[in-house]
Design a protein around this motif. Sequence first.
Motif, PDB file in Angstrom:
ATOM      1  N   ASN A 208       0.863  -1.093   0.036  1.00 60.42           N
ATOM      2  CA  ASN A 208      -0.067  -0.258   0.017  1.00 60.42           C
ATOM      3  C   ASN A 208       0.694   1.286  -0.066  1.00 60.42           C
ATOM      4  OD1 ASN A 208      -2.363  -1.426   0.095  1.00 60.42           O
ATOM      5  ND2 ASN A 208      -2.120  -1.734   2.413  1.00 60.42           N
ATOM      6  N   LEU A 209       2.056   0.968   0.203  1.00 62.13           N
ATOM      7  CA  LEU A 209       3.067   2.302   0.237  1.00 62.13           C
ATOM      8  C   LEU A 209       3.831   2.369  -0.822  1.00 62.13           C
ATOM      9  CD1 LEU A 209       3.941   2.024   4.163  1.00 62.13           C
ATOM     10  CD2 LEU A 209       2.114   3.313   3.074  1.00 62.13           C
ATOM     11  N   GLY A 210       3.609   1.615  -2.015  1.00 61.59           N
ATOM     12  CA  GLY A 210       4.325   1.846  -3.030  1.00 61.59           C
ATOM     13  C   GLY A 210       5.649   1.119  -3.143  1.00 61.59           C
ATOM     14  N   SER A 211       5.747  -0.089  -2.520  1.00 61.91           N
ATOM     15  CA  SER A 211       7.014  -0.824  -2.259  1.00 61.91           C
ATOM     16  C   SER A 211       7.683  -0.925  -3.629  1.00 61.91           C
ATOM     17  CB  SER A 211       6.804  -2.428  -1.880  1.00 61.91           C
ATOM     18  OG  SER A 211       6.124  -2.816  -2.737  1.00 61.91           O
ATOM     19  N   THR A 212       9.117  -1.087  -3.727  1.00 60.84           N
ATOM     20  CA  THR A 212      10.029  -1.000  -4.973  1.00 60.84           C
ATOM     21  C   THR A 212      10.719  -2.401  -4.907  1.00 60.84           C
ATOM     22  OG1 THR A 212      11.639   0.251  -3.802  1.00 60.84           O
ATOM     23  CG2 THR A 212       9.889   1.658  -5.116  1.00 60.84           C
ATOM     24  N   SER A 213      10.955  -2.655  -6.093  1.00 60.81           N
ATOM     25  CA  SER A 213      12.258  -3.811  -6.162  1.00 60.81           C
ATOM     26  C   SER A 213      11.570  -5.190  -5.497  1.00 60.81           C
ATOM     27  CB  SER A 213      13.690  -3.460  -5.854  1.00 60.81           C
ATOM     28  OG  SER A 213      13.802  -2.292  -6.368  1.00 60.81           O
ATOM     29  N   GLY A 214      10.350  -5.087  -5.275  1.00 57.67           N
ATOM     30  CA  GLY A 214       9.796  -6.333  -4.467  1.00 57.67           C
ATOM     31  C   GLY A 214      10.371  -6.563  -3.201  1.00 57.67           C
ATOM     32  N   GLY A 215      10.978  -5.457  -2.591  1.00 56.38           N
ATOM     33  CA  GLY A 215      11.544  -5.473  -1.196  1.00 56.38           C
ATOM     34  C   GLY A 215      10.538  -5.762  -0.247  1.00 56.38           C
ATOM     35  N   VAL A 216      11.036  -6.275   1.001  1.00 52.88           N
ATOM     36  CA  VAL A 216      10.053  -6.550   1.974  1.00 52.88           C
ATOM     37  C   VAL A 216      10.345  -5.410   2.893  1.00 52.88           C
ATOM     38  CG1 VAL A 216       9.669  -7.797   4.131  1.00 52.88           C
ATOM     39  CG2 VAL A 216      10.169  -9.079   2.048  1.00 52.88           C
ATOM     40  N   GLY A 217       9.437  -4.682   3.198  1.00 57.03           N
ATOM     41  CA  GLY A 217       9.421  -3.322   4.010  1.00 57.03           C
ATOM     42  C   GLY A 217      10.012  -2.082   3.363  1.00 57.03           C
ATOM     43  N   VAL A 218      10.018  -2.197   2.098  1.00 56.06           N
ATOM     44  CA  VAL A 218      10.525  -1.112   1.078  1.00 56.06           C
ATOM     45  C   VAL A 218       9.407  -0.126   0.927  1.00 56.06           C
ATOM     46  CG1 VAL A 218      11.974  -0.374  -0.752  1.00 56.06           C
ATOM     47  CG2 VAL A 218      12.531  -2.479   0.594  1.00 56.06           C
ATOM     48  N   ALA A 219       9.600   1.019   0.879  1.00 51.95           N
ATOM     49  CA  ALA A 219       8.687   2.059   0.494  1.00 51.95           C
ATOM     50  C   ALA A 219       9.323   3.265  -0.280  1.00 51.95           C
ATOM     51  CB  ALA A 219       7.674   2.491   1.632  1.00 51.95           C
ATOM     52  N   GLU A 220       8.502   4.017  -1.030  1.00 49.64           N
ATOM     53  CA  GLU A 220       8.994   5.118  -1.908  1.00 49.64           C
ATOM     54  C   GLU A 220       8.628   6.396  -1.034  1.00 49.64           C
ATOM     55  OE1 GLU A 220       7.651   5.120  -5.941  1.00 49.64           O
ATOM     56  OE2 GLU A 220       9.166   3.946  -6.682  1.00 49.64           O
ATOM     57  N   VAL A 221       9.366   7.017  -0.868  1.00 46.15           N
ATOM     58  CA  VAL A 221       9.210   8.379  -0.523  1.00 46.15           C
ATOM     59  C   VAL A 221       9.570   9.616  -1.371  1.00 46.15           C
ATOM     60  CG1 VAL A 221       9.129   7.828   1.921  1.00 46.15           C
ATOM     61  CG2 VAL A 221      11.256   8.610   0.926  1.00 46.15           C
ATOM     62  N   PHE A 222       9.095  10.804  -1.103  1.00 41.95           N
ATOM     63  CA  PHE A 222       9.544  11.748  -2.138  1.00 41.95           C
ATOM     64  C   PHE A 222      10.117  13.061  -1.171  1.00 41.95           C
ATOM     65  CE2 PHE A 222       6.529   9.192  -4.208  1.00 41.95           C
ATOM     66  CZ  PHE A 222       6.906   9.233  -5.334  1.00 41.95           C
ATOM     67  N   PRO A 223      11.422  13.082  -0.900  1.00 37.49           N
ATOM     68  CA  PRO A 223      12.184  13.936   0.107  1.00 37.49           C
ATOM     69  C   PRO A 223      12.103  15.238  -0.550  1.00 37.49           C
ATOM     70  CG  PRO A 223      13.717  12.365  -0.801  1.00 37.49           C
ATOM     71  CD  PRO A 223      12.382  11.859  -1.397  1.00 37.49           C
ATOM     72  N   ARG A 224      12.071  15.489  -2.206  1.00 39.88           N
ATOM     73  CA  ARG A 224      12.278  16.870  -2.651  1.00 39.88           C
ATOM     74  C   ARG A 224      11.076  17.358  -3.039  1.00 39.88           C
ATOM     75  NH1 ARG A 224      16.091  13.253  -4.056  1.00 39.88           N
ATOM     76  NH2 ARG A 224      18.130  13.806  -3.336  1.00 39.88           N
ATOM     77  N   VAL A 225       9.742  16.805  -2.595  1.00 44.17           N
ATOM     78  CA  VAL A 225       8.572  17.331  -3.191  1.00 44.17           C
ATOM     79  C   VAL A 225       8.331  18.926  -2.868  1.00 44.17           C
ATOM     80  CG1 VAL A 225       7.227  16.719  -1.254  1.00 44.17           C
ATOM     81  CG2 VAL A 225       6.045  16.781  -3.389  1.00 44.17           C
ATOM     82  N   ARG A 226       9.077  19.316  -2.060  1.00 47.92           N
ATOM     83  CA  ARG A 226       9.042  20.793  -1.672  1.00 47.92           C
ATOM     84  C   ARG A 226       9.785  21.923  -2.305  1.00 47.92           C
ATOM     85  NH1 ARG A 226       8.061  17.580   2.749  1.00 47.92           N
ATOM     86  NH2 ARG A 226       6.691  17.960   4.173  1.00 47.92           N
ATOM     87  N   CYS A 227      10.960  20.978  -3.229  1.00 47.72           N
ATOM     88  CA  CYS A 227      11.937  21.867  -3.611  1.00 47.72           C
ATOM     89  C   CYS A 227      11.603  22.883  -4.589  1.00 47.72           C
ATOM     90  CB  CYS A 227      12.749  20.803  -4.385  1.00 47.72           C
ATOM     91  SG  CYS A 227      12.163  20.516  -6.198  1.00 47.72           S
ATOM     92  N   ALA A 228      12.402  23.884  -4.682  1.00 48.08           N
ATOM     93  CA  ALA A 228      12.223  24.964  -5.365  1.00 48.08           C
ATOM     94  C   ALA A 228      12.293  25.113  -6.897  1.00 48.08           C
ATOM     95  CB  ALA A 228      12.942  26.399  -4.896  1.00 48.08           C
ATOM     96  N   GLY A 229      11.712  23.889  -7.351  1.00 49.48           N
ATOM     97  CA  GLY A 229      11.540  23.882  -8.848  1.00 49.48           C
ATOM     98  C   GLY A 229      10.669  24.592  -9.611  1.00 49.48           C
ATOM     99  N   GLY A 230       9.858  25.261  -8.922  1.00 52.76           N
ATOM    100  CA  GLY A 230       8.566  26.110  -9.406  1.00 52.76           C
ATOM    101  C   GLY A 230       7.385  25.140  -9.670  1.00 52.76           C
ATOM    102  N   ALA A 231       6.221  25.757  -9.614  1.00 53.99           N
ATOM    103  CA  ALA A 231       5.045  25.023  -9.943  1.00 53.99           C
ATOM    104  C   ALA A 231       4.726  24.500 -11.505  1.00 53.99           C
ATOM    105  CB  ALA A 231       3.733  25.989  -9.733  1.00 53.99           C
ATOM    106  N   VAL A 232       5.649  25.030 -12.469  1.00 51.73           N
ATOM    107  CA  VAL A 232       5.726  24.622 -13.735  1.00 51.73           C
ATOM    108  C   VAL A 232       6.205  23.321 -14.140  1.00 51.73           C
ATOM    109  CG1 VAL A 232       5.928  25.191 -16.197  1.00 51.73           C
ATOM    110  CG2 VAL A 232       5.454  26.881 -14.444  1.00 51.73           C
ATOM    111  N   ASP A 233       7.647  23.246 -13.590  1.00 53.42           N
ATOM    112  CA  ASP A 233       8.257  21.864 -13.877  1.00 53.42           C
ATOM    113  C   ASP A 233       8.805  21.530 -12.524  1.00 53.42           C
ATOM    114  OD1 ASP A 233       9.906  19.723 -14.628  1.00 53.42           O
ATOM    115  OD2 ASP A 233      11.246  20.923 -15.849  1.00 53.42           O
TER     116      ASP A 233
END
Length: 246
Positions: A208-233
């Motif tokens: 349910n947390l977007g596991s990757t590589s079939g790993g056990v207890g592995v989840a995807e997070v997005f640490p840079r979602v707040r970055c100053a890339g602007g609202a466009v790109d």
Amino acid sequence: AADAAAASQSVSALFSEHDRELRDLLEPLATLTAAEQEAIGSAATAEAVGRAWEANDAVLRTLLAGRLSPTMALPAPGAGAAAPPSSDQAAGESGAAGYASAAAVIAHLVRDWSDEGAFSRMRTHPPVLRALAALARSRRPTCASSRPRSNCSAAAQLRVLVPGAGAGRLAWEAAQRGYRVEANDASSAMLRAAHGLISGRLGSTSRNLGSTSGGVGVAEVFPRVRCAGGAVDRSACLRPVAVGFP
């Protein structure tokens, strides 16, 4: 009871602030005209940011379930599971509001429990672990005959406190070498996230947390979602990082 209530309020505040940040992040898009929104694909941008935010939120809610406190004991290998953060210590968060934010917890999880954080760990953890090994070698084990042999090694008799343990990787690495380790942190939310990850909370819900590589207890997070890339790109800001227990 008062400490438990304060800790519960701190994590509630963390999630409230997390929700508010998303609204603030997307607010500039609402100021555009319909034509401008269509031209830059703002709907797709908002949807992508929202999905990334929800992924971070899901990981945090999974890891932060349960009691919160700034102290956690980590046993040596074979000595049982890591003890939950102790309720015997005060769970104050004074002066740690920014440090105890959702962004800070995610950043520490990435540093301590992802491949991306390996370089940072390699620069800081080995000197500490070498110093502990040298200290353990300098001490002659003294052990009562009634104690199990596994508890009589020089490492097992060395008690280690890791202050400012963050997401717990250094404390865990020390425990893996046989030391009796206690980790503490100014942020009870930070340490609870560490305990949740080490004790396998992500494993039970990784699908349910977007596991990757079939790993056990592995989840995807997005640490840079707040970055100053602007609202466009924001493509560079939306790159996922896999975190999980080794």
